[in-house]
Design a protein around this motif. Structure first.
Motif, PDB file in Angstrom:
ATOM      1  N   ARG A   1       0.893  -1.231  -0.172  1.00  0.00           N
ATOM      2  CA  ARG A   1      -0.063  -0.029  -0.123  1.00  0.00           C
ATOM      3  C   ARG A   1       0.978   1.496  -0.105  1.00  0.00           C
ATOM      4  NH1 ARG A   1      -2.523  -2.907   3.489  1.00  0.00           N
ATOM      5  NH2 ARG A   1      -2.045  -1.915   5.303  1.00  0.00           N
ATOM      6  N   LEU A   2       1.940   1.052   0.780  1.00  0.00           N
ATOM      7  CA  LEU A   2       2.795   2.220   0.768  1.00  0.00           C
ATOM      8  C   LEU A   2       3.360   2.771  -0.490  1.00  0.00           C
ATOM      9  CD1 LEU A   2       4.740   4.297   2.692  1.00  0.00           C
ATOM     10  CD2 LEU A   2       6.244   2.449   2.399  1.00  0.00           C
ATOM     11  N   LEU A   3       3.928   1.606  -1.257  1.00  0.00           N
ATOM     12  CA  LEU A   3       4.448   1.969  -2.599  1.00  0.00           C
ATOM     13  C   LEU A   3       3.833   2.374  -3.580  1.00  0.00           C
ATOM     14  CD1 LEU A   3       7.330  -0.971  -2.308  1.00  0.00           C
ATOM     15  CD2 LEU A   3       7.519   1.570  -2.023  1.00  0.00           C
ATOM     16  N   ASP A   4       2.390   2.071  -3.292  1.00  0.00           N
ATOM     17  CA  ASP A   4       1.271   2.336  -4.475  1.00  0.00           C
ATOM     18  C   ASP A   4       1.344   3.872  -4.815  1.00  0.00           C
ATOM     19  OD1 ASP A   4      -0.590   1.671  -6.406  1.00  0.00           O
ATOM     20  OD2 ASP A   4      -2.005   2.316  -4.739  1.00  0.00           O
ATOM     21  N   GLY A   5       1.564   4.240  -6.118  1.00  0.00           N
ATOM     22  CA  GLY A   5       1.598   5.791  -6.504  1.00  0.00           C
ATOM     23  C   GLY A   5       2.719   6.343  -6.404  1.00  0.00           C
ATOM     24  N   LEU A   6       3.914   5.710  -5.740  1.00  0.00           N
ATOM     25  CA  LEU A   6       5.189   6.296  -5.663  1.00  0.00           C
ATOM     26  C   LEU A   6       6.047   6.190  -6.806  1.00  0.00           C
ATOM     27  CD1 LEU A   6       6.105   5.752  -1.862  1.00  0.00           C
ATOM     28  CD2 LEU A   6       4.989   7.841  -2.861  1.00  0.00           C
ATOM     29  N   ASP A   7       6.474   7.399  -7.360  1.00  0.00           N
ATOM     30  CA  ASP A   7       7.401   7.241  -8.393  1.00  0.00           C
ATOM     31  C   ASP A   7       8.839   7.188  -7.908  1.00  0.00           C
ATOM     32  OD1 ASP A   7       8.192   9.882  -7.782  1.00  0.00           O
ATOM     33  OD2 ASP A   7       7.128  10.674  -9.657  1.00  0.00           O
TER      34      ASP A   7
ATOM     35  N   ALA B   1      17.289  13.130   6.568  1.00  0.00           N
ATOM     36  CA  ALA B   1      16.372  12.245   6.892  1.00  0.00           C
ATOM     37  C   ALA B   1      16.351  10.919   5.920  1.00  0.00           C
ATOM     38  CB  ALA B   1      14.914  12.908   6.529  1.00  0.00           C
ATOM     39  N   ASN B   2      15.540   9.758   6.815  1.00  0.00           N
ATOM     40  CA  ASN B   2      15.467   8.610   5.703  1.00  0.00           C
ATOM     41  C   ASN B   2      14.476   8.897   4.670  1.00  0.00           C
ATOM     42  OD1 ASN B   2      17.310   7.229   7.752  1.00  0.00           O
ATOM     43  ND2 ASN B   2      15.726   6.740   9.123  1.00  0.00           N
ATOM     44  N   THR B   3      14.920   8.133   3.455  1.00  0.00           N
ATOM     45  CA  THR B   3      13.884   8.162   2.477  1.00  0.00           C
ATOM     46  C   THR B   3      12.928   6.819   2.463  1.00  0.00           C
ATOM     47  OG1 THR B   3      15.319   6.691   1.238  1.00  0.00           O
ATOM     48  CG2 THR B   3      15.858   9.143   1.172  1.00  0.00           C
ATOM     49  N   VAL B   4      11.785   6.903   1.800  1.00  0.00           N
ATOM     50  CA  VAL B   4      10.968   5.661   1.724  1.00  0.00           C
ATOM     51  C   VAL B   4      11.650   4.551   1.341  1.00  0.00           C
ATOM     52  CG1 VAL B   4       8.963   4.755   0.698  1.00  0.00           C
ATOM     53  CG2 VAL B   4       8.929   7.136   1.474  1.00  0.00           C
ATOM     54  N   ALA B   5      12.478   4.712  -0.102  1.00  0.00           N
ATOM     55  CA  ALA B   5      13.280   3.641  -0.121  1.00  0.00           C
ATOM     56  C   ALA B   5      14.119   3.110   0.646  1.00  0.00           C
ATOM     57  CB  ALA B   5      14.316   4.309  -1.642  1.00  0.00           C
ATOM     58  N   TRP B   6      14.999   3.684   1.617  1.00  0.00           N
ATOM     59  CA  TRP B   6      15.889   3.023   2.575  1.00  0.00           C
ATOM     60  C   TRP B   6      15.093   2.343   3.350  1.00  0.00           C
ATOM     61  CZ3 TRP B   6      16.396   3.440   7.613  1.00  0.00           C
ATOM     62  CH2 TRP B   6      17.665   3.017   8.327  1.00  0.00           C
ATOM     63  N   LEU B   7      13.928   3.095   3.767  1.00  0.00           N
ATOM     64  CA  LEU B   7      12.869   2.556   5.069  1.00  0.00           C
ATOM     65  C   LEU B   7      12.480   1.010   4.646  1.00  0.00           C
ATOM     66  CD1 LEU B   7      11.522   5.722   6.333  1.00  0.00           C
ATOM     67  CD2 LEU B   7      12.828   4.226   7.824  1.00  0.00           C
ATOM     68  N   VAL B   8      12.070   1.208   3.442  1.00  0.00           N
ATOM     69  CA  VAL B   8      11.488  -0.153   2.823  1.00  0.00           C
ATOM     70  C   VAL B   8      12.460  -1.200   2.607  1.00  0.00           C
ATOM     71  CG1 VAL B   8      10.270  -1.384   1.091  1.00  0.00           C
ATOM     72  CG2 VAL B   8       9.404   0.939   1.915  1.00  0.00           C
ATOM     73  N   TRP B   9      13.676  -0.961   2.254  1.00  0.00           N
ATOM     74  CA  TRP B   9      14.992  -1.720   2.071  1.00  0.00           C
ATOM     75  C   TRP B   9      15.380  -2.191   3.537  1.00  0.00           C
ATOM     76  CZ3 TRP B   9      19.744  -0.710   4.083  1.00  0.00           C
ATOM     77  CH2 TRP B   9      20.600  -1.673   3.850  1.00  0.00           C
TER      78      TRP B   9
ATOM     79  N   LEU C   1       7.733   1.183   8.722  1.00  0.00           N
ATOM     80  CA  LEU C   1       6.649   1.211   7.853  1.00  0.00           C
ATOM     81  C   LEU C   1       5.560   2.701   8.298  1.00  0.00           C
ATOM     82  CD1 LEU C   1       4.813   0.019   5.442  1.00  0.00           C
ATOM     83  CD2 LEU C   1       3.536  -1.407   7.114  1.00  0.00           C
ATOM     84  N   GLY C   2       5.560   2.749   9.579  1.00  0.00           N
ATOM     85  CA  GLY C   2       5.120   3.905   9.838  1.00  0.00           C
ATOM     86  C   GLY C   2       5.873   5.384   9.544  1.00  0.00           C
ATOM     87  N   GLN C   3       6.906   5.049   9.740  1.00  0.00           N
ATOM     88  CA  GLN C   3       8.094   6.298   9.417  1.00  0.00           C
ATOM     89  C   GLN C   3       7.886   6.418   7.994  1.00  0.00           C
ATOM     90  OE1 GLN C   3      11.526   4.736  10.990  1.00  0.00           O
ATOM     91  NE2 GLN C   3      11.331   5.233  12.892  1.00  0.00           N
ATOM     92  N   ALA C   4       7.925   5.444   7.080  1.00  0.00           N
ATOM     93  CA  ALA C   4       7.871   5.671   5.661  1.00  0.00           C
ATOM     94  C   ALA C   4       6.457   6.050   5.188  1.00  0.00           C
ATOM     95  CB  ALA C   4       8.398   4.147   5.145  1.00  0.00           C
ATOM     96  N   SER C   5       5.554   5.939   5.943  1.00  0.00           N
ATOM     97  CA  SER C   5       4.233   6.337   5.477  1.00  0.00           C
ATOM     98  C   SER C   5       4.040   7.940   5.768  1.00  0.00           C
ATOM     99  CB  SER C   5       2.912   5.655   6.225  1.00  0.00           C
ATOM    100  OG  SER C   5       3.069   4.355   6.008  1.00  0.00           O
TER     101      SER C   5
END
Length: 170
Positions: free
Chosen positions: A20-26, A38-46, A155-159
């Motif tokens: 759900r988090l990754l949906d719609g992210l380029d 700050a951390n990025t979504v990519a780093w947090l998911v990795w 996951l909350g941080q990335a959101s």
């Protein structure tokens, strides 16, 4: 319900939340930072994937899918294959520049491995001590709950970062 049913549900929620988090992210959104440190979504998911992978593989006595599944080669990150993200610098965080598809594939693979392992367990297995380095010693059940807790916090941080990115893009 068995204890392992609860763990199955918890690990499944991590993978579903990442999807759900990754949906719609380029690609630009994946590496966007609200602050240069700050951390990025990519780093947090990795990091979610690496944490689940490394810790479940350790207690299962299995190989990490990061290396055995060829994910390290596909990501081609500029640090050691054993890195999980713990203690990394802002520059290292910024070097995780991959597609959402690759991130999702890796997290799916780690979730599959975690769920396969949990399916082999009986409730009594969760009492096995897996780390004597703590007082009290850490049992398998406590370790697995800790893995899920860590993953859901990230996951909350990335959101949150995604929400900040969405506001900045307006």
């Amino acid at each position: 319900m068995r204890s392992t049913d609860i763990l199955t549900d918890a690990f499944s929620r991590v993978g579903d939340g990442v999807a759900r988090l990754l949906d719609g992210l380029d690609d630009d959104a994946l590496v966007w930072r609200p602050d240069p440190r700050a951390n990025t979504v990519a780093w947090l998911v990795w990091h979610i994937g690496r944490g689940v992978d490394a810790q479940v593989a350790d207690v299962a006595g299995a190989d990490e899918v990061w290396t055995s599944g060829g994910w390290a080669a596909r990501f081609a990150l500029p640090f050691d294959d054993a890195a999980t993200g713990y203690g990394q610098s802002p520059d290292e965080v910024g070097s995780v520049r991959v597609t959402g598809e690759l991130l999702r594939g890796y997290v799916d693979a780690t979730q599959e491995a975690a769920l396969a392992y949990v399916a082999t367990l009986a409730d009594g297995d969760l009492d096995r001590v897996v780390d004597e380095g703590w007082d009290p010693p850490v049992t398998l059940g406590v370790r697995l709950v800790s893995v899920v807790g860590d993953a859901t916090q990230h996951l909350g941080q990335a959101s949150y970062v995604k929400g900040l990115w969405q506001r900045s893009a307006r």
